[in-house]
Write a protein that holds these residues in place. Sequence first.
Motif, PDB file in Angstrom:
ATOM      1  N   ASP A  77       0.851  -1.238  -0.067  1.00  0.00           N
ATOM      2  CA  ASP A  77       0.144   0.051  -0.086  1.00  0.00           C
ATOM      3  C   ASP A  77       0.856   1.365   0.038  1.00  0.00           C
ATOM      4  OD1 ASP A  77      -2.387  -1.481   0.094  1.00  0.00           O
ATOM      5  OD2 ASP A  77      -2.138  -1.669   2.277  1.00  0.00           O
ATOM      6  N   VAL A  78       0.478   2.511  -0.715  1.00  0.00           N
ATOM      7  CA  VAL A  78       1.217   3.726  -0.599  1.00  0.00           C
ATOM      8  C   VAL A  78       0.461   4.631   0.054  1.00  0.00           C
ATOM      9  CG1 VAL A  78       2.469   5.214  -2.312  1.00  0.00           C
ATOM     10  CG2 VAL A  78       2.011   2.801  -2.712  1.00  0.00           C
ATOM     11  N   VAL A  79       0.979   5.277   0.995  1.00  0.00           N
ATOM     12  CA  VAL A  79       0.320   6.384   1.642  1.00  0.00           C
ATOM     13  C   VAL A  79       1.134   7.694   1.381  1.00  0.00           C
ATOM     14  CG1 VAL A  79      -0.409   7.164   3.945  1.00  0.00           C
ATOM     15  CG2 VAL A  79      -0.437   4.823   3.520  1.00  0.00           C
ATOM     16  N   CYS A  80       0.650   8.654   0.814  1.00  0.00           N
ATOM     17  CA  CYS A  80       1.133   9.913   0.514  1.00  0.00           C
ATOM     18  C   CYS A  80       0.694  11.094   0.961  1.00  0.00           C
ATOM     19  CB  CYS A  80       1.250  10.022  -1.042  1.00  0.00           C
ATOM     20  SG  CYS A  80       1.800   8.428  -1.928  1.00  0.00           S
ATOM     21  N   HIS A  81       1.539  12.227   1.371  1.00  0.00           N
ATOM     22  CA  HIS A  81       0.966  13.300   1.587  1.00  0.00           C
ATOM     23  C   HIS A  81       1.268  14.349   0.688  1.00  0.00           C
ATOM     24  CE1 HIS A  81       1.451  17.519   4.374  1.00  0.00           C
ATOM     25  NE2 HIS A  81       0.311  17.164   4.146  1.00  0.00           N
ATOM     26  N   SER A  82       0.268  15.257   0.351  1.00  0.00           N
ATOM     27  CA  SER A  82       0.485  16.550  -0.510  1.00  0.00           C
ATOM     28  C   SER A  82       1.158  15.770  -1.999  1.00  0.00           C
ATOM     29  CB  SER A  82       1.412  17.512   0.195  1.00  0.00           C
ATOM     30  OG  SER A  82       1.246  18.584  -0.587  1.00  0.00           O
ATOM     31  N   VAL A  83       2.283  16.614  -2.331  1.00  0.00           N
ATOM     32  CA  VAL A  83       2.723  16.422  -3.526  1.00  0.00           C
ATOM     33  C   VAL A  83       3.676  14.990  -3.846  1.00  0.00           C
ATOM     34  CG1 VAL A  83       4.787  17.175  -5.071  1.00  0.00           C
ATOM     35  CG2 VAL A  83       3.280  19.006  -3.948  1.00  0.00           C
ATOM     36  N   GLY A  84       3.536  14.321  -2.454  1.00  0.00           N
ATOM     37  CA  GLY A  84       4.085  13.003  -2.423  1.00  0.00           C
ATOM     38  C   GLY A  84       3.083  11.954  -3.318  1.00  0.00           C
ATOM     39  N   THR A  85       1.994  12.517  -3.325  1.00  0.00           N
ATOM     40  CA  THR A  85       0.857  11.772  -4.103  1.00  0.00           C
ATOM     41  C   THR A  85       1.164  12.085  -5.682  1.00  0.00           C
ATOM     42  OG1 THR A  85      -0.504  12.217  -2.350  1.00  0.00           O
ATOM     43  CG2 THR A  85      -1.642  11.271  -4.352  1.00  0.00           C
ATOM     44  N   CYS A  86       1.510  13.020  -6.049  1.00  0.00           N
ATOM     45  CA  CYS A  86       2.003  13.172  -7.625  1.00  0.00           C
ATOM     46  C   CYS A  86       3.286  12.518  -8.028  1.00  0.00           C
ATOM     47  CB  CYS A  86       2.020  14.889  -7.915  1.00  0.00           C
ATOM     48  SG  CYS A  86       0.647  15.766  -7.286  1.00  0.00           S
ATOM     49  N   ILE A  87       4.056  12.560  -7.033  1.00  0.00           N
ATOM     50  CA  ILE A  87       5.238  11.677  -7.199  1.00  0.00           C
ATOM     51  C   ILE A  87       5.208  10.118  -7.303  1.00  0.00           C
ATOM     52  CG2 ILE A  87       7.490  10.993  -6.227  1.00  0.00           C
ATOM     53  CD1 ILE A  87       7.473  13.719  -4.746  1.00  0.00           C
ATOM     54  N   ALA A  88       4.317   9.647  -6.412  1.00  0.00           N
ATOM     55  CA  ALA A  88       3.787   8.190  -6.569  1.00  0.00           C
ATOM     56  C   ALA A  88       3.063   7.698  -7.658  1.00  0.00           C
ATOM     57  CB  ALA A  88       3.106   7.718  -5.338  1.00  0.00           C
ATOM     58  N   ARG A  89       2.066   8.914  -7.798  1.00  0.00           N
ATOM     59  CA  ARG A  89       1.319   8.655  -9.216  1.00  0.00           C
ATOM     60  C   ARG A  89       2.203   8.762 -10.401  1.00  0.00           C
ATOM     61  NH1 ARG A  89      -2.774  12.666  -9.852  1.00  0.00           N
ATOM     62  NH2 ARG A  89      -3.422  11.480 -11.865  1.00  0.00           N
ATOM     63  N   TYR A  90       3.106   9.473 -10.454  1.00  0.00           N
ATOM     64  CA  TYR A  90       3.864   9.770 -11.669  1.00  0.00           C
ATOM     65  C   TYR A  90       4.574   8.158 -11.884  1.00  0.00           C
ATOM     66  CZ  TYR A  90       6.174  11.743 -15.761  1.00  0.00           C
ATOM     67  OH  TYR A  90       6.453  12.331 -16.745  1.00  0.00           O
ATOM     68  N   TYR A  91       5.053   7.780 -10.787  1.00  0.00           N
ATOM     69  CA  TYR A  91       5.895   6.299 -10.998  1.00  0.00           C
ATOM     70  C   TYR A  91       4.603   5.242 -11.299  1.00  0.00           C
ATOM     71  CZ  TYR A  91       7.726   2.019  -9.772  1.00  0.00           C
ATOM     72  OH  TYR A  91       8.158   0.525  -9.911  1.00  0.00           O
ATOM     73  N   LEU A  92       3.624   5.322 -10.601  1.00  0.00           N
ATOM     74  CA  LEU A  92       2.670   4.064 -10.938  1.00  0.00           C
ATOM     75  C   LEU A  92       1.935   4.413 -12.097  1.00  0.00           C
ATOM     76  CD1 LEU A  92       1.300   4.107  -7.207  1.00  0.00           C
ATOM     77  CD2 LEU A  92       2.403   2.260  -8.219  1.00  0.00           C
ATOM     78  N   GLU A  93       1.532   5.411 -12.672  1.00  0.00           N
ATOM     79  CA  GLU A  93       0.599   5.837 -13.842  1.00  0.00           C
ATOM     80  C   GLU A  93       1.438   6.116 -15.009  1.00  0.00           C
ATOM     81  OE1 GLU A  93      -2.460   7.703 -10.763  1.00  0.00           O
ATOM     82  OE2 GLU A  93      -1.944   8.869 -12.630  1.00  0.00           O
ATOM     83  N   VAL A  94       2.722   6.761 -14.805  1.00  0.00           N
ATOM     84  CA  VAL A  94       3.367   7.075 -16.155  1.00  0.00           C
ATOM     85  C   VAL A  94       4.377   6.079 -16.404  1.00  0.00           C
ATOM     86  CG1 VAL A  94       4.622   9.015 -17.163  1.00  0.00           C
ATOM     87  CG2 VAL A  94       2.642   9.521 -15.930  1.00  0.00           C
ATOM     88  N   ILE A  95       5.241   6.183 -15.543  1.00  0.00           N
ATOM     89  CA  ILE A  95       6.412   5.040 -15.612  1.00  0.00           C
ATOM     90  C   ILE A  95       6.060   3.745 -15.579  1.00  0.00           C
ATOM     91  CG2 ILE A  95       8.751   4.458 -14.610  1.00  0.00           C
ATOM     92  CD1 ILE A  95       8.977   7.212 -13.204  1.00  0.00           C
ATOM     93  N   ASP A  96       5.398   3.327 -14.763  1.00  0.00           N
ATOM     94  CA  ASP A  96       4.936   1.745 -14.764  1.00  0.00           C
ATOM     95  C   ASP A  96       3.484   1.541 -15.343  1.00  0.00           C
ATOM     96  OD1 ASP A  96       5.731  -0.846 -13.481  1.00  0.00           O
ATOM     97  OD2 ASP A  96       4.058  -0.607 -12.689  1.00  0.00           O
ATOM     98  N   GLY A  97       3.098   2.506 -15.881  1.00  0.00           N
ATOM     99  CA  GLY A  97       1.456   2.457 -16.297  1.00  0.00           C
ATOM    100  C   GLY A  97       1.236   1.337 -17.184  1.00  0.00           C
ATOM    101  N   GLU A  98       2.144   1.268 -18.241  1.00  0.00           N
ATOM    102  CA  GLU A  98       2.039   0.127 -19.270  1.00  0.00           C
ATOM    103  C   GLU A  98       2.512  -1.137 -18.895  1.00  0.00           C
ATOM    104  OE1 GLU A  98       3.624   1.448 -23.109  1.00  0.00           O
ATOM    105  OE2 GLU A  98       2.048   3.163 -23.369  1.00  0.00           O
TER     106      GLU A  98
END
Length: 275
Positions: A77-98
Amino acid sequence: MKNEEHSGRIPAVLVHGWNSHPGIWNRLLPRLQEALIPAWVFDHTGLADRSIPEIAAAIGDFVQGKRDETGYYGNVDVVCHSVGTCIARYYLEVIDGERMTAHVRQLIGLGPPNNGSAMAELFFDPVQGAEIINRLTGVFVPPGYDPSSDRIVHDVRPGSAVMHNLRNAGIRQDMAYHIIVTGNPGESPDFFPLFHGATWEREEGGRYRPTFHGDGLVTHSESALPGISLDIITAGPGTDEESLPPGQFCHIHLPRNPVVMERVLGYLTLPADRT
């Protein structure tokens, strides 16, 4: 240590926000320990001069390192605060999205500027920018802060390439999203005194207006994701949380707010096959 015992609990990866540090989790960590939830704390303070895509790539390396260290290769599970969510989402959705090689059960974001930050945009406003930065100095930005050299702040401006890439990638269908935000419907000035309890919101056309549908720094509209309901926790009279001072519900205090922590723990302690 290899083959770390996880007591049936899924590890939680904790990601702090911009201009922050892992110490924001100091009240949540004991709660995780009590619940036998392993905590993998990602510290990106040393990457403050890097872009969101660069820090996002480092999350992938960090999690893989923890997997190799512990011998645990299941969901996290990934728990993020503030911009940390954008950072985690960029990894999960953009870098690892495919590829979808990151095994994540759920992402829990606390006050995230998922659609970009009006505050980041205001920093560059020729009329209001200097005053906004002056008000936030010592609370949210350091003395002498210059946004022009801050790569992360550039990345969370609504029109940035990073925000464009996140919008185009879209949310993942193989994991759950929980977005926890706070609001100030009672319009208490003590909620976030620097802005008299309100949050600046950017309207279409580039104008700014104050709203009480936010946490002092991030509005609900900035946190919203398509198809994902916001968990809105409100402060003040007539709410379940009226016993706590309104200021504990502002953006800066979300990771240490006891009501927010209970909500986070509720998600983290769900059975492994539930989100």
